[in-house]
Design a protein around this motif. Structure first.
Motif, short mmCIF file in Angstrom:
data_model
loop_
_atom_site.label_atom_id
_atom_site.label_comp_id
_atom_site.label_asym_id
_atom_site.label_seq_id
_atom_site.Cartn_x
_atom_site.Cartn_y
_atom_site.Cartn_z
N HIS A 94 0.81 -1.09 -0.05
CA HIS A 94 -0.04 0.07 0.04
C HIS A 94 1.02 1.52 -0.07
O HIS A 94 1.88 1.23 0.45
CB HIS A 94 -0.88 0.02 1.12
CG HIS A 94 -0.44 0.02 2.35
ND1 HIS A 94 -0.03 1.16 3.16
CD2 HIS A 94 -0.19 -0.91 3.34
CE1 HIS A 94 0.51 1.05 4.47
NE2 HIS A 94 0.26 -0.42 4.53
N ASP B 291 6.08 1.28 7.44
CA ASP B 291 4.66 0.87 6.87
C ASP B 291 4.14 1.68 5.98
O ASP B 291 3.65 2.88 6.18
CB ASP B 291 3.82 0.79 8.08
CG ASP B 291 2.49 0.48 8.03
OD1 ASP B 291 2.33 -0.09 7.09
OD2 ASP B 291 1.52 0.83 8.86
N MET B 292 4.42 1.06 4.63
CA MET B 292 5.17 0.31 4.31
C MET B 292 5.99 0.76 2.87
O MET B 292 6.06 0.05 1.92
CB MET B 292 4.35 -0.83 4.22
CG MET B 292 3.31 -0.87 3.11
SD MET B 292 2.51 -2.47 2.66
CE MET B 292 3.75 -3.37 1.55
N GLU C 168 -4.89 1.25 2.60
CA GLU C 168 -4.87 -0.01 3.38
C GLU C 168 -5.11 0.62 4.89
O GLU C 168 -5.47 -0.25 5.59
CB GLU C 168 -3.43 -0.64 3.31
CG GLU C 168 -3.60 -2.00 4.23
CD GLU C 168 -3.31 -2.07 5.44
OE1 GLU C 168 -3.45 -2.90 6.12
OE2 GLU C 168 -2.66 -1.17 6.15
N GLU C 169 -4.68 1.88 5.10
CA GLU C 169 -4.66 2.48 6.52
C GLU C 169 -5.94 2.66 7.01
O GLU C 169 -6.33 2.85 8.24
CB GLU C 169 -3.73 3.47 6.67
CG GLU C 169 -2.35 3.26 6.50
CD GLU C 169 -1.56 2.30 7.78
OE1 GLU C 169 -2.30 1.82 8.81
OE2 GLU C 169 -0.53 1.99 7.32
N GLU D 37 4.21 -6.14 3.56
CA GLU D 37 3.89 -5.27 4.97
C GLU D 37 5.29 -5.95 5.93
O GLU D 37 5.86 -6.97 5.74
CB GLU D 37 2.55 -5.78 5.66
CG GLU D 37 1.52 -5.32 5.03
CD GLU D 37 1.14 -3.74 5.47
OE1 GLU D 37 2.05 -3.10 6.19
OE2 GLU D 37 -0.02 -3.36 5.36
#
Ligand SMILES: [Zn+2]
Length: 376
Positions: free
Chosen positions: A76, A105-106, A138-139, A161
């Protein structure tokens, strides 16, 4: 400088804070433009897919010379916010670490997988297909991975990840439930007229605590442990001298592989039914507000075995682990592409000082190159 680290520095220097998580934040447009241009330069066939306004996924493809298996490398591009960080978008390298928001991250994993694709493209792929996907969001709620799996499927996927170069083959899921308990408003001096919604919610809390204890005493999953729950947010009442007519609890249940996403709402409804049987004046309802499944790669799948062999060849002992956090691999896995997590280590993700270990970015890249060759 190694091209993977040059790319990593370029990515950290771009603000790609998730705009749903932090209203008004930059989002993934600029980082997607940079990645798309880079992928074209290294010889990938590139598709840019708009997921939401200003939020594109970028997918690069390498076709093999013969038919074979396909492998997705996925990462991501968004990051969490930067509150409390002095200089989040200036990559600083010190003592073998690269600092900056998103380094661990990431963007470390994203740089490793894109640079692995560069090496694979330069050498040429004998057979099969490698698909490199840089996805948004993604977060927050993974709209990028959800969009990706509508078009792209493969025989296996590696989500890069941060795992400290361990192979994570299982992770927990989660479910959110909202519980509303009803009372009856009355003057505080008139107990016969009132029904206290907050004390009644207390009955639910007592049962939830007992359920959590039972969940955590159950036999654990070998890699991710047990299910659990916690009361996240509670609200209710209107003023001091009145019986509260309503109280609301929002709770989270963490789910282990093998448990359905519906476990939480089923358990809460059983608690409410039991309390209503005990006391006909008890009134409450529950609804599931959001959930994501737990995930586990089928035992004996060739992808983690191939990845482990590539790691051992690179001189690193292969470790198979479970992850407690949820990740996009569940989206890919749920759509039929068996997925594992494997990426470089570091520290400070989601905190005010974040770094990735430079040497692990390079080792991750090298292992991905070898895995693509063996798996496809
Ligand atoms: Zn992440």
């Amino acid at each position: 400088m190694d091209p993977a680290i040059r790319l990593l520095r370029d990515l950290v220097a771009i603000d790609s804070v998730n705009p749903t998580l932090v209203p008004g934040a930059a989002g993934e447009q600029q980082i997607a433009d940079t990645i798309a241009a880079h992928m074209r330069r290294i010889g990938l066939d590139v598709a840019v897919e708009i997921v939401a306004p200003g939020r594109p996924n970028v997918v690069g493809v390498i076709e093999g010379r013969a038919k074979g298996r396909s492998l997705i490398l996925c990462g991501h591009t968004d990051t969490v916010g930067v509150a409390g960080m002095r200089d989040p978008f200036t990559p600083v390298e010190r003592d073998g670490r690269l600092y900056g928001r998103g380094s661990q991250d990431m963007k470390g994993g994203v740089a490793a997988m894109i640079d692995a694709a560069r090496v694979v493209a330069e050498r040429g792929l004998d057979r099969g297909r490698v698909i490199v996907a840089a996805v948004v969001d993604e977060e927050h709620s993974s709209i990028g991975a959800d969009a990706l799996v509508r078009t792209w499927r493969a025989d296996g996927a590696i989500v890069t990840e941060p795992t400290d170069l361990a192979i994570a083959i299982a992770h927990k899921g989660f479910a959110w439930v909202q519980i509303d308990v009803h009372g009856r408003a009355a003057h505080g001096s008139r107990p016969r007229d009132g029904q206290d919604a907050i004390l009644r919610l207390g009955r639910v809390l007592g049962k939830l605590e007992a359920l959590d204890t039972a969940l955590q005493r159950a036999a654990p999953h070998a890699l991710v442990g047990t299910g659990s729950l916690h009361a996240s947010i509670i609200e209710g009442g209107r003023e001091l001298s009145s019986y509260p007519d309503r109280a609301r609890l929002q709770m989270e249940r963490r789910i282990r592989p093998g448990e359905p996403e519906s476990a939480a709402i089923t358990e809460v409804k059983a608690i409410i039914d039991a309390l209503s049987d005990d006391d006909p004046t008890f009134r409450a309802e529950a609804r599931a507000t959001f959930s994501r499944p737990a995930y586990e790669v089928p035992a004996g799948h060739d992808l983690p075995i191939t990845l482990a062999a590539a790691l051992e060849t690179a001189g690193t002992a292969a470790r198979t682990v479970g992850a407690s956090f949820w990740a996009d691999s569940a989206v890919l896995g749920g759509a039929g592409t068996p997925s594992v997590l494997f990426g470089p280590g570091g520290a400070g993700l989601h905190s005010s000082e974040e770094f990735v270990i430079v040497e692990e970015v390079l080792r991750c890249r090298d292992v991905l190159v070898d895995t693509a060759r063996r798996f496809c």
